[in-house]
Write a protein that holds these residues in place. Sequence first.
Motif, short mmCIF file in Angstrom:
data_model
loop_
_atom_site.label_atom_id
_atom_site.label_comp_id
_atom_site.label_asym_id
_atom_site.label_seq_id
_atom_site.Cartn_x
_atom_site.Cartn_y
_atom_site.Cartn_z
N THR A 158 48.61 45.76 35.71
CA THR A 158 48.28 44.56 36.48
C THR A 158 48.46 44.78 37.98
O THR A 158 47.60 44.38 38.78
N LEU A 159 49.56 45.41 38.37
CA LEU A 159 49.82 45.61 39.80
C LEU A 159 48.77 46.52 40.44
O LEU A 159 48.28 46.24 41.54
N TRP A 160 48.43 47.60 39.73
CA TRP A 160 47.40 48.48 40.25
C TRP A 160 46.06 47.74 40.33
O TRP A 160 45.31 47.86 41.30
N GLY A 161 45.76 46.97 39.28
CA GLY A 161 44.51 46.22 39.26
C GLY A 161 44.43 45.24 40.42
O GLY A 161 43.41 45.15 41.11
N LEU A 162 45.51 44.50 40.66
CA LEU A 162 45.52 43.53 41.76
C LEU A 162 45.42 44.22 43.12
O LEU A 162 44.83 43.68 44.06
N SER A 163 46.02 45.41 43.22
CA SER A 163 45.92 46.15 44.49
C SER A 163 44.47 46.54 44.77
O SER A 163 44.01 46.47 45.92
N TYR A 164 43.73 46.94 43.72
CA TYR A 164 42.31 47.25 43.90
C TYR A 164 41.52 45.99 44.24
O TYR A 164 40.57 46.04 45.04
N PHE A 165 41.91 44.87 43.65
CA PHE A 165 41.23 43.60 43.93
C PHE A 165 41.40 43.23 45.40
O PHE A 165 40.42 42.88 46.09
N VAL A 166 42.63 43.32 45.89
CA VAL A 166 42.90 43.03 47.30
C VAL A 166 42.17 44.02 48.20
O VAL A 166 41.59 43.65 49.23
N ARG A 167 42.17 45.30 47.80
CA ARG A 167 41.48 46.31 48.60
C ARG A 167 40.00 46.02 48.72
O ARG A 167 39.42 46.11 49.82
N ASP A 168 39.36 45.65 47.60
CA ASP A 168 37.91 45.42 47.64
C ASP A 168 37.56 44.16 48.42
O ASP A 168 36.53 44.11 49.12
N ILE A 169 38.42 43.12 48.33
CA ILE A 169 38.20 41.94 49.15
C ILE A 169 38.32 42.31 50.63
O ILE A 169 37.51 41.88 51.47
N ALA A 170 39.33 43.12 50.94
CA ALA A 170 39.53 43.55 52.33
C ALA A 170 38.32 44.35 52.82
O ALA A 170 37.90 44.19 53.98
N CYS A 171 37.75 45.18 51.95
CA CYS A 171 36.57 45.96 52.35
C CYS A 171 35.40 45.04 52.67
O CYS A 171 34.69 45.24 53.67
N VAL A 172 35.19 44.01 51.85
CA VAL A 172 34.11 43.07 52.12
C VAL A 172 34.34 42.37 53.45
O VAL A 172 33.42 42.26 54.27
N VAL A 173 35.57 41.91 53.68
CA VAL A 173 35.89 41.20 54.93
C VAL A 173 35.70 42.12 56.13
O VAL A 173 35.11 41.73 57.15
#
Length: 296
Positions: free
Chosen positions: A39-54
């Motif tokens: 879960t933690l790794w998954g959420l880190s990728y989620f935050v990373r991809d949102i950051a990339c879009v922003v």
Amino acid sequence: MSVQPTSNSKDRRRVSKPTDLNLKDISSRIPSRLHEPNTLWGLSYFVRDIACVVVFWTLGTQVDPFFKYLRTSGFLHPVAARFGIWVSWWFIGLAMMALWVLGHECGHRAFSSSRWICDIVGYFSHSFTGMPYFSWKITHHVHHSFHGSFERDAHHIPKMRADLGIPSEAPGKTINYMEYLEDTPFYTIAMLMIHQFIGFPLYIATNLGGQKHFPSGTSHYNLNATALFKPNQKWAVLASDMGILLVITACFFYSRVYGWPTVFKYYIIPWLGANHWIMVIVFLQAWTYTRGAHAP
């Protein structure tokens, strides 16, 4: 995939052979820790991809002013200035595709061991990228249950002879397949563009490329699409529709504030790019699972 030379030494062509690897061989190369959701790794990728879009969105808003300055200063040709915005669309589309992939993993419960976390992250990721999450999740499970079946698979059903107007082969009868399969370059390119950029949304909305025996009106947005959903799944379909409706409403809102050209530039065109990459992924995986997993 191994490649063997032909017996004729003068013939430099190579004959390709299907890989002899199986699913067990491929799975054994994956570290055991990656077989379990984290879960933690998954959420880190989620935050990373949102950051990339922003980040890419933010950089994209600076492309026009920056290249306008270079152009008016005589440092850059106008054509090169226009190329800058194309590059920004490319990267925004890639970042949106990455979010869609995370939503895909959520649909498979590979993102987290928690079903709620998977569904929340998947709902956001897919709604943002124009995909009705729960509706897609339901039919995607059917797709994996009957992958490659002409009769029961959900999408990318190959065309049959009757669909292309090709007669059946008979002993002693020669068929010129080029007459049936060869098209004009313009038509081929047009069909390729439709397939790559809006093919998946058209399948979701109209069942294009799905089973032909499904009744008229079959759609991932239709609560009463009995060919796709069970009666107790209507609320999931409705929730999916609400997510897409919120995104469409946001597009209309921002079009009132900034104008439709801006919405097209920073969302719709990157969304089309994301669809292109999704179709590339689907093509590679549909090639055959082992070949797709073994492809470089």
